[in-house]
Design an enzyme around this catalytic site. Structure first.
Site, PDB file in Angstrom:
ATOM      1  CB  CYS A 299      35.670  20.950  43.856  1.00  0.00           C
ATOM      2  SG  CYS A 299      34.657  20.456  45.258  1.00  0.00           S
TER       3      CYS A 299
HETATM    4  P1  NAD Z   1      33.981  29.693  37.357  1.00  0.00           P
HETATM    5  O1  NAD Z   1      35.085  30.256  38.177  1.00  0.00           O
HETATM    6  O2  NAD Z   1      34.039  29.842  35.893  1.00  0.00           O
HETATM    7  O3  NAD Z   1      32.584  30.350  37.778  1.00  0.00           O
HETATM    8  C1  NAD Z   1      32.083  30.264  39.091  1.00  0.00           C
HETATM    9  C2  NAD Z   1      31.099  31.398  39.312  1.00  0.00           C
HETATM   10  O4  NAD Z   1      31.807  32.630  39.253  1.00  0.00           O
HETATM   11  C3  NAD Z   1      29.989  31.507  38.256  1.00  0.00           C
HETATM   12  O5  NAD Z   1      28.801  31.924  38.880  1.00  0.00           O
HETATM   13  C4  NAD Z   1      30.520  32.595  37.335  1.00  0.00           C
HETATM   14  O6  NAD Z   1      29.506  33.270  36.638  1.00  0.00           O
HETATM   15  C5  NAD Z   1      31.178  33.511  38.331  1.00  0.00           C
HETATM   16  N1  NAD Z   1      32.229  34.395  37.800  1.00  0.00           N
HETATM   17  C6  NAD Z   1      33.026  34.207  36.727  1.00  0.00           C
HETATM   18  N2  NAD Z   1      33.852  35.279  36.567  1.00  0.00           N
HETATM   19  C7  NAD Z   1      33.555  36.146  37.568  1.00  0.00           C
HETATM   20  C8  NAD Z   1      34.068  37.415  37.959  1.00  0.00           C
HETATM   21  N3  NAD Z   1      35.016  38.032  37.289  1.00  0.00           N
HETATM   22  N4  NAD Z   1      33.558  38.003  39.063  1.00  0.00           N
HETATM   23  C9  NAD Z   1      32.587  37.400  39.773  1.00  0.00           C
HETATM   24  N5  NAD Z   1      32.055  36.209  39.450  1.00  0.00           N
HETATM   25  C10 NAD Z   1      32.541  35.579  38.367  1.00  0.00           C
HETATM   26  O7  NAD Z   1      33.840  28.178  37.782  1.00  0.00           O
HETATM   27  P2  NAD Z   1      32.804  27.076  37.237  1.00  0.00           P
HETATM   28  O8  NAD Z   1      33.231  26.626  35.898  1.00  0.00           O
HETATM   29  O9  NAD Z   1      31.408  27.526  37.448  1.00  0.00           O
HETATM   30  O10 NAD Z   1      33.048  25.920  38.307  1.00  0.00           O
HETATM   31  C11 NAD Z   1      34.100  25.029  38.249  1.00  0.00           C
HETATM   32  C12 NAD Z   1      35.116  25.319  39.314  1.00  0.00           C
HETATM   33  O11 NAD Z   1      34.500  25.376  40.599  1.00  0.00           O
HETATM   34  C13 NAD Z   1      36.163  24.238  39.409  1.00  0.00           C
HETATM   35  O12 NAD Z   1      37.414  24.840  39.567  1.00  0.00           O
HETATM   36  C14 NAD Z   1      35.761  23.484  40.657  1.00  0.00           C
HETATM   37  O13 NAD Z   1      36.804  22.746  41.243  1.00  0.00           O
HETATM   38  C15 NAD Z   1      35.269  24.590  41.513  1.00  0.00           C
HETATM   39  N6  NAD Z   1      34.437  24.097  42.613  1.00  0.00           N
HETATM   40  C16 NAD Z   1      34.953  24.130  43.881  1.00  0.00           C
HETATM   41  C17 NAD Z   1      34.216  23.632  44.954  1.00  0.00           C
HETATM   42  C18 NAD Z   1      34.778  23.663  46.354  1.00  0.00           C
HETATM   43  O14 NAD Z   1      34.012  23.491  47.295  1.00  0.00           O
HETATM   44  N7  NAD Z   1      36.067  23.867  46.535  1.00  0.00           N
HETATM   45  C19 NAD Z   1      32.948  23.107  44.715  1.00  0.00           C
HETATM   46  C20 NAD Z   1      32.445  23.104  43.418  1.00  0.00           C
HETATM   47  C21 NAD Z   1      33.206  23.600  42.369  1.00  0.00           C
END
Ligand code: NAD
Length: 489
Positions: A299
């Site tokens: 992130c």
């Molecule tokens: P994502 O939003 O696709 O998924 C994250 C999680 O949410 C997964 O477990 C997924 O299954 C779940 N999810 C997806 N749709 C959902 C819904 N409708 N309801 C509930 N849960 C749902 O993200 P990703 O591809 O796993 O991760 C990448 C993103 O995470 C990037 O944007 C990155 O910057 C961010 N990130 C942020 C931090 C931080 O601390 N700010 C840290 C790590 C990653």
């Protein structure tokens, strides 16, 4: 990539990962009620790794009920006791760091050294939170009326739904599970469908360390199914989410309807600025590490590099040369790789130049070579969209004010870095850059366990993970007034 099981290739999984990764509910492993499984492929070579339970609302119901049943007795334990149990978990994770890291490396495709470092970071978070058992201070307040003593005490919320991203699987869970459970809550973790085994490993280790059954449950599956059911569950008081802004926005709306507490840690389009008085080799080193470590799936990754005119050519030459020398690492899935390649191709079609990478590498997995794109307009789609991969954009500016304006011209505001020898420039940047974390003469990196981490704008909703700030996410403050009557003394 996750999809319905269809067994394209029969390959023996590494021994650290079992073939079937089930849920963990009330201390017991359980397949999904529907009996369905999803396939997980290995990013390094696109081969079958394992299958995970495809859970739905029924499984989430069972996990939330288990958490609800276990929470009151857990909350009755003193913070010192809860801290001691979590310390035992941190020590156990440290003992089993090799096994934990092999699971992470197989699921994510990252080098084992990186996985080991991440496991150690999860352990450190455990030690930090465990220490709060003897340091979880409230306040005493004055009162306007005589003979009153007013105290503030933390109380748990109840059941926490913890939804995590795939990129650093163990720290992502540790940053949520340690403080959530420490504060006296029970939790249901919905890990990313890309990293089911590390979540199960962590939760089973918690059981072994003495966290009572039902206090930390895991429900595997897809976001739109298991994740959404957790967000909408009436018995979940808090949803703590790490993931993309798009998913976070949906979660905020849906959980907001039932007035649940929501903590969102979202994406970034972090910028690293190189001024004309910067130590160039140092700036190049940090730009490479910030943009490309963990295949850019951080992130806090530097997906924008903003360089002063006078040093632009020299910086670019060194940056491109050293990026070309890096070994391509896999991103998490075929879909993620395709999304990145498409975004880069579209930017190129609109006039940007690809200086390095930009193509799928010829290995069998999801590898993308470190990619540097020059000449994209700050208003172009690629300048505002988080790609979450090893792709960074180079921009040229002529002053610090221009650099700051470019840094702030983003929907996100997670981290930012500036390279300069000038205290005045550094302080100006720290004051004006819109971000939750600022680094001077280093990388756009994240945080340590004792430092609250989070961003502004679309990077979050103002909460901070890690640090003692994390305790504010997982507890409510209660004010207790004691009235003592001197006449009765
Ligand atoms: P994502 O939003 O696709 O998924 C994250 C999680 O949410 C997964 O477990 C997924 O299954 C779940 N999810 C997806 N749709 C959902 C819904 N409708 N309801 C509930 N849960 C749902 O993200 P990703 O591809 O796993 O991760 C990448 C993103 O995470 C990037 O944007 C990155 O910057 C961010 N990130 C942020 C931090 C931080 O601390 N700010 C840290 C790590 C990653």
């Amino acid at each position: 990539m996750c999809q319905l099981v269809h067994r394209r290739r029969a390959v023996r999984s590494p021994e650290v990962i079992r073939e079937e990764i089930p849920n963990l509910i009330a201390g017991g492993r359980a397949p999904a009620e529907s009996g369905q499984w999803l396939e997980k492929l290995r990013p390094a070579d696109a081969m079958h790794l394992c299958q995970l339970a495809r859970s739905n609302a029924q499984d989430v119901d069972a996990a939330v009920a288990a958490a609800r049943a276990a929470q009151p007795a857990w909350a009755e334990r003193t913070p010192v006791e809860r801290g001691e149990i979590l310390r035992a978990l941190a020590l156990l994770l440290s003992e089993r760091r090799g096994e934990a890291s092999e699971i992470v490396a197989a699921e994510t495709g990252k080098p084992i050294e990186l996985a080991l470092g991440e496991t150690d970071a999860a352990v450190e978070m455990g030690h930090f939170v465990a220490g709060e058992g003897r340091r979880s201070y409230g306040r005493t307040l004055t009162a306007s009326m005589k003979h009153r003593t007013v105290l503030t005490v933390r109380q748990p919320l109840g059941v926490a739904g913890l939804i995590t991203s795939f990129n650093t699987p163990l720290p992502n869970i540790a940053w949520k599970a340690f403080p959530a459970v420490f504060c006296g809550n029970a939790a249901v973790v919905k890990p990313s469908e890309e990293v089911p085994a590390s979540a199960l490993f962590f939760a089973e280790l918690a059981l072994e360390a003495g966290v009572p059954a039902g206090v930390l449950n895991v429900v595997q599956g897809l976001g739109a199914e298991a994740g959404a059911a957790l967000v909408e569950h009436e018995d979940v008081e808090l949803v703590s989410f790490t993931g993309s802004a798009a998913t976070g926005r949906w979660i905020n709306e849906r959980a907001g309807r039932r007035l649940a507490k929501v903590c969102l840690e979202l994406g970034g389009k972090n910028a690293l600025v190189v001024c004309d008085d910067a130590d160039l080799p140092n700036a190049v080193r940090w730009a490479l590490a910030s943009a490309f470590s963990n295949a850019g799936q951080r992130c806090a990754a530097a997906s924008r590099v903003v360089v002063f005119d006078d040093v632009y050519d020299a910086f670019r030459e060194q940056f491109v040369e050293e990026a070309n020398a890096l070994e391509p690492e896999p991103v998490i899935s075929e879909a993620a790789l395709e999304r990145m390649l498409d975004a880069v191709a579209r930017a190129a079609a609109r006039g940007a130049t690809i200086l390095a990478g930009g193509e799928r590498s010829d290995s069998s997995g999801f590898q993308l070579a470190p990619t540097i794109v020059e000449g994209a307009s700050p208003h172009d789609e690629i300048s505002h969209t988080e790609l979450f991969g090893p792709v960074t954009l180079l921009y040229r500016v002529s002053s610090l004010d221009d650099a700051i304006a470019l840094v702030n011209d983003s929907p996100y505001g997670l981290t930012a870095a500036v390279h300069t020898a000038s205290l005045h420039r550094a302080m100006r940047f720290a004051e004006k850059a819109q971000a939750g974390v600022i680094v001077v003469n280093g990388g756009t990196h994240g945080s340590e366990p004792h430092m609250g981490f989070g961003g502004v704008k679309d990077s979050g909703t103002g909460w901070r993970e890690a640090g003692i700030e994390a305790l504010d996410v997982y507890s409510d403050w209660k004010i207790v007034t004691l009235i003592a009557d001197p006449a009765l003394a």
